[in-house]
Design an enzyme around this catalytic site. Structure first.
Site, mmCIF file in Angstrom:
data_model
loop_
_atom_site.group_PDB
_atom_site.id
_atom_site.type_symbol
_atom_site.label_atom_id
_atom_site.label_comp_id
_atom_site.label_asym_id
_atom_site.label_seq_id
_atom_site.Cartn_x
_atom_site.Cartn_y
_atom_site.Cartn_z
ATOM 1 N N SER A 143 49.241 35.664 33.760
ATOM 2 C CA SER A 143 49.694 37.004 33.392
ATOM 3 C C SER A 143 51.152 37.123 33.796
ATOM 4 O O SER A 143 51.631 36.378 34.654
ATOM 5 C CB SER A 143 48.879 38.074 34.128
ATOM 6 N N TYR A 156 44.565 42.737 41.027
ATOM 7 C CA TYR A 156 44.874 41.946 39.834
ATOM 8 C C TYR A 156 46.045 41.009 40.097
ATOM 9 O O TYR A 156 45.999 39.816 39.772
ATOM 10 C CB TYR A 156 45.191 42.892 38.676
#
Length: 251
Positions: A143, A156
């Site tokens: 990501s 996250y």
């Protein structure tokens, strides 16, 4: 890609990036195992594929070792030698201040994003090491958050930073066995997870701004390119992002 079989496992294949990648692989002639927790969502992905595409719907909770082992055994039995794992399943939390994040939510994200990614990578590695012909490729979904965080996203962000370590270790440990590992870091692909980008998301300076998104199919084409390389070549890290999203210069 004649040196290994065009057989792929895609986790989180029931929606978003996973669905887009699974459809791109199937359209390029790969046999694809669709893995994820929601069987009906996986079947919808299968329905969206070209007629006759070799797909297998294999509901799997990637946080359960026995289910992961059963997934890869089913793929071996149905399709034969494994060429690719797209290690994609992931989850997050709504924006929550660090001191207010319940431990249970932290653990849920770690279980899916890190433990689940490890279990799938381990099972794929074991399969690729012992199959004939030996070898294959693992592509981890990192990501933009593997580089820089968004506000109030500690679970996250921490797991996506950990995915980079997972990728590097797999790359090194896979060398003797013709196992290549790369990572794609994605920014603002248009999926269910990024729907709130259109209405506004908190920035590092505290403001709330709508952000641009890109088509998930553009990510899928990048993964397909990475997957199609011979094992003598590897895209170690790739960043694919909406061109004008606030990443370069974030903060």
């Amino acid at each position: 890609m004649s040196e290994i079989q065009k057989v792929a496992v895609v986790t989180g294949a029931g929606s978003g990036i996973g669905r887009a990648v699974a459809l791109a692989l199937a359209g390029a002639g790969w046999s694809v195992a669709l893995a994820g927790r929601r069987e009906e969502a996986l079947r919808e992905t299968a329905r969206l594929a070209d007629e006759g595409a070799p797909l297998a719907v294999l509901p799997t909770d990637v946080t359960v070792p026995e289910q992961v082992d059963a997934l890869f055994e089913a793929v071996r039995e149905r399709f034969g030698p494994l060429g690719l794992l797209f290690n994609n399943a992931g989850s997050g939390t709504p924006p929550i201040p660090v001191d207010e994040l319940p431990y249970e939510r932290w653990r849920e994200v770690v279980d899916v994003n890190l433990n689940g990614a490890f279990l799938c990578a381990q099972a794929a590695f074991r399969t690729m090491r012992h199959q004939r012909p030996q070898g294959g490729r693992i592509i981890n979904n990192g990501s933009i958050s593997a580089h820089v965080p968004r506000p109030k996203s500690i679970a996250y962000t921490a797991t996506k930073h950990a995915i980079t370590g997972l990728t590097r270790s797999l790359s090194l440990d896979g060398r003797p066995y013709r196992i290549a590992c790369g990572q794609i870091d994605i920014g603002n692909a248009a999926t269910e997870m990024t729907a709130r980008m259109a209405t506004g998301i908190e920035q590092a300076n505290g403001s709330v701004l709508a952000e641009p998104v890109m088509d998930a199919a553009d990510v899928a084409r990048t993964v397909l390119h990475m997957a199609s390389l011979p094992l003598a070549a590897n895209v170690q890290f790739a960043t694919v992002m909406a061109t004008t999203m606030p990443y370069i210069g974030r903060g």
